[in-house]
Design a protein around this motif. Structure first.
Motif, PDB file in Angstrom:
ATOM      1  N   PHE A  57     -32.033  63.534  39.614  1.00 40.85           N
ATOM      2  CA  PHE A  57     -31.688  62.219  40.142  1.00 40.85           C
ATOM      3  C   PHE A  57     -30.605  61.546  39.301  1.00 40.85           C
ATOM      4  O   PHE A  57     -30.394  61.902  38.139  1.00 40.85           O
ATOM      5  CB  PHE A  57     -32.945  61.338  40.197  1.00 40.85           C
ATOM      6  CG  PHE A  57     -34.027  61.944  41.034  1.00 40.85           C
ATOM      7  CD1 PHE A  57     -34.017  61.771  42.409  1.00 40.85           C
ATOM      8  CD2 PHE A  57     -35.019  62.738  40.466  1.00 40.85           C
ATOM      9  CE1 PHE A  57     -34.999  62.363  43.200  1.00 40.85           C
ATOM     10  CE2 PHE A  57     -36.002  63.338  41.243  1.00 40.85           C
ATOM     11  CZ  PHE A  57     -35.992  63.148  42.615  1.00 40.85           C
ATOM     12  N   ARG A  63     -30.837  52.212  39.229  1.00 38.85           N
ATOM     13  CA  ARG A  63     -31.317  53.118  40.275  1.00 38.85           C
ATOM     14  C   ARG A  63     -32.034  52.377  41.408  1.00 38.85           C
ATOM     15  O   ARG A  63     -32.739  51.404  41.168  1.00 38.85           O
ATOM     16  CB  ARG A  63     -32.305  54.124  39.677  1.00 38.85           C
ATOM     17  CG  ARG A  63     -31.675  55.113  38.731  1.00 38.85           C
ATOM     18  CD  ARG A  63     -32.647  56.231  38.357  1.00 38.85           C
ATOM     19  NE  ARG A  63     -33.624  55.825  37.366  1.00 38.85           N
ATOM     20  CZ  ARG A  63     -33.403  55.771  36.055  1.00 38.85           C
ATOM     21  NH1 ARG A  63     -32.220  56.076  35.561  1.00 38.85           N
ATOM     22  NH2 ARG A  63     -34.343  55.407  35.223  1.00 38.85           N
ATOM     23  N   ILE A  67     -35.398  56.164  44.265  1.00 41.21           N
ATOM     24  CA  ILE A  67     -35.167  57.086  43.143  1.00 41.21           C
ATOM     25  C   ILE A  67     -36.276  56.934  42.109  1.00 41.21           C
ATOM     26  O   ILE A  67     -36.857  57.924  41.640  1.00 41.21           O
ATOM     27  CB  ILE A  67     -33.795  56.802  42.481  1.00 41.21           C
ATOM     28  CG1 ILE A  67     -32.659  57.007  43.478  1.00 41.21           C
ATOM     29  CG2 ILE A  67     -33.612  57.655  41.232  1.00 41.21           C
ATOM     30  CD1 ILE A  67     -32.448  58.419  43.902  1.00 41.21           C
ATOM     31  N   SER A 126     -35.326  59.189  50.518  1.00 37.01           N
ATOM     32  CA  SER A 126     -33.948  58.875  50.123  1.00 37.01           C
ATOM     33  C   SER A 126     -33.398  57.865  51.104  1.00 37.01           C
ATOM     34  O   SER A 126     -33.653  57.951  52.303  1.00 37.01           O
ATOM     35  CB  SER A 126     -33.051  60.121  50.181  1.00 37.01           C
ATOM     36  OG  SER A 126     -33.456  61.112  49.274  1.00 37.01           O
ATOM     37  N   SER A 239     -28.079  56.029  43.794  1.00 38.66           N
ATOM     38  CA  SER A 239     -29.019  56.709  44.680  1.00 38.66           C
ATOM     39  C   SER A 239     -28.886  58.225  44.727  1.00 38.66           C
ATOM     40  O   SER A 239     -29.566  58.866  45.520  1.00 38.66           O
ATOM     41  CB  SER A 239     -28.847  56.151  46.106  1.00 38.66           C
ATOM     42  OG  SER A 239     -28.951  54.745  46.105  1.00 38.66           O
ATOM     43  N   ALA A 241     -29.464  61.995  44.590  1.00 40.92           N
ATOM     44  CA  ALA A 241     -30.736  62.702  44.510  1.00 40.92           C
ATOM     45  C   ALA A 241     -30.584  64.128  44.989  1.00 40.92           C
ATOM     46  O   ALA A 241     -29.790  64.418  45.890  1.00 40.92           O
ATOM     47  CB  ALA A 241     -31.789  61.989  45.356  1.00 40.92           C
TER      48      ALA A 241
END
Lengths: 414, 414
Positions: A57, A63, A67, A126, A239, A241
């Protein structure tokens, strides 16, 4: 035209690849109307019981809620004896939304857990899109049942499209090993997400049987040479990921040692898929007209090689020169100098393609400006820098900085 | 039009300031035809016997020959009992020119030392312009005698013009203290020097009497809040240089302690001149249409505040949003997050001008997008970020990233 109405990148692959089915992974996508109209914007992915999950991540200190939630869940371990799920929405990043952000994540996870009969701790999410706006999570919750009923092993291509924001093409890649083991990945990311930021999302699936700890190691060991080796504009999202799931339902024997022959083959194939997707993200870089590989060798160590390569790849001066098809090696020298890495001006060797342009602290005696300029007309470029100090090496990938980038990022929202 | 045929920056001051004469400093400028035609490209500055000299130079590991030469000479101390000189040429940076680079520096310094009857170790040089091309130093040597004969205390404005490359306006600033002490400075720099790089050159002169060590301290203590607090595009040149000379021929008493009232007044005035020149460099940023102050407070320490401020100031996403007059505070949040500094998403406060747009991890409840957009139409903008963690603070200055930047850097040489 891409989903956001932008023309497809000239660097895009000819077509979306045929991706094999991964036994134990099903996909469903639908339109929740979060922001975009007339397109799918939510994807549900179900991962079979007995799978393992790994993740990576963003390191951003701001964040997004999803996340933090994913990280907390994976910190409990990567085993999914009862299965797992991933719910992805585009159009809203649920980032910088205060306490309401976590409440939205919880609401979505609870709905997915109920629909698929999963523990909520195995539901990952997400969100990508605009930030600072509350996520209308009720629109996602409202279609969770429909998504669950529509799950299909063949839905991966639709998923690759549903997660797009300003991407101009969907991104997918796969590998099949000699023993039949399959690896499939999809990604989104294209510099930034208008009107906000540069989120990159990556989902990888394999039918290999890999214990969670080993799976995480296989994933983590590939980051530096794939997703951490690309840059469009040096901006990191709140964000970013990457989630990797292994179902163990394939033909291969379980992989418990990455240093075994089977383990090495798996890692090589996995990192190949990761690199392929990373390159596709660069090829969709906003306004990009050239795909550029920057290979640094001869550094004191790999970390220094990475520093030099990224200093070159992120230099606006280098990137605009490439856009202008200018074989401006002086800007490379300057970028090496500012990188903070150990470098000796009088040992530098710089090449464009196979053409050495500078060596031993000066322009190569055989340097031919006309030939260098002709090389710069190409769409795929390679810049090599040899520091002459040690064995450190690292290759990174970037694109040029063009008027198209300014258009998209200065003019898009207005 | 500026010297290089570019239109004058819209952020330029209305006119070049009237700069007072500094007793003991003389200037002469002339055309050596190094690269440019029909304009002065070489400046000679003579500094009287009994002066002291201090300097600051680029940290690039690929420094140009003249930088290494200046550093070696200043390492011997800053006293100039027999006087000193500075010779500056534009049009060629004498950077990445191998062993020939130092030979060119030596030839120029020897010629100046002979013409002015100075020890060669007190002759400093700067070269700015194209890199990787041998410096035709014989053209400089050929006019050294003429320059020496033309030295004049009133030649500072001509010097400010002779050192320009892609600058669109000459840069000068001055201060006069209550005790009559004078400080004068000139600078060049505008992002980068087409076709190569971002050299910034700064020359400061005062008639104060200041021992060399104290003078260096006065200079060094101001760098972080002036020239190290500006960025146009994050690129650092191989040739950045700042030289400060104090002649001791003014009205003020000698300054031997910077913590004395006179010492503090001198430092404040000196740093004010430095900040003024630094701002002018940003105002001449390539393609700039907006001058942006970024003030970070509440950081754990000043270094973290600097990190956050520079991450914002160098973010292409932030800079293009400003160009697009878009009050895109989400990109500020992302830049804070990627800075590497300690930050807590839920304590952040962000303001545009006096308007708070985000606080406590979310958009301010009173946020008014129309008012924020109206603010972004201005030419002078201030973005404040309060981290809510400690007492660390730092302010930096930058400009927007526009199509003009791409024009100049991608299209200029071709």
């Amino acid at each position: 035209m891409g989903k956001a109405g932008l023309p497809v990148s000239p660097l895009a692959p000819a077509r979306f690849p045929d991706l094999p089915v991964i036994a134990g992974v099903d996909f469903a996508s639908a339109a929740a109307g979060i922001k975009y109209q007339g397109r799918s914007d939510v994807t549900l992915i179900r991962i079979a019981p007995g799978s393992t999950v790994a993740g990576a991540f963003t390191r951003s200190s701001t964040r997004a809620a999803c996340i933090l939630d994913n990280q907390a869940k994976l910190a409990q371990g990567g085993d999914a004896p009862d299965g797992a799920a991933i719910l992805i929405n585009s159009g809203n990043a649920n980032a910088f939304t205060g306490a309401r952000g976590q409440a939205s994540v919880d609401a979505v996870c609870a709905a997915v857990a109920e629909a698929l009969d999963l523990p909520q701790g195995r539901v990952f999410t997400s969100s990508t899109g605009v930030i600072g706006e509350p996520l209308p999570h009720e629109r996602i919750v409202a279609i969770t049942g429909d998504l669950a009923r529509g799950l299909d092993a063949g839905g991966v291509a639709d998923a690759a499209r549903a997660i797009m924001t300003t991407d101009t093409f969907p991104k997918g890649a796969s590998a099949t090993l000699a023993d039949g083991t399959r690896i499939v990945g999809i990604a989104k990311g294209s510099g930034m997400i208008a009107p906000d930021m540069a989120t990159m999302l990556v989902y990888l699936f394999t039918d290999a049987a890999v214990p969670a700890g080993v799976l995480q190691q296989a994933l983590s060991s590939g980051l530096d040479t794939t997703f951490n080796a690309i840059t469009v504009d040096s901006d990191t999202s709140t964000s970013d990921a990457l989630i990797l799931a292994a179902t163990g339902q394939g033909a291969g024997a379980p992989i418990t040692d990455l240093d075994s022959p089977a383990g090495r083959d798996f890692v090589t194939a996995l990192h190949g898929v990761m690199r392929d997707l990373a390159h596709q993200v660069v090829r969709d870089g906003e306004g990009a007209t050239k795909f550029v590989e920057i290979a640094v060798t001869g550094a004191t160590d790999d970390a220094d090689a990475h520093r030099v390569a990224m200093a070159i790849a992120n230099s606006p001066l280098v990137k605009t020169a490439i856009a202008g098809q200018d074989a401006n090696w002086g800007r490379i020298v300057a970028a090496v100098g500012k990188s903070g890495a150990q470098a000796d001006r009088d040992r530098l060797r710089i090449a464009f393609g196979d053409m050495v342009v500078a060596r031993d602290g000066w322009r190569d005696p055989d340097y031919d400006e006309a030939a260098a300029s002709a090389y710069m007309q190409g769409q795929e470029l390679r810049i090599s820098v040899h520091l002459g100090l040690g064995q450190g090496a690292r290759t990174v990938w970037t694109c040029d900085l063009t008027h198209g980038y300014i258009d998209i990022n200065a003019d898009y929202r207005s």
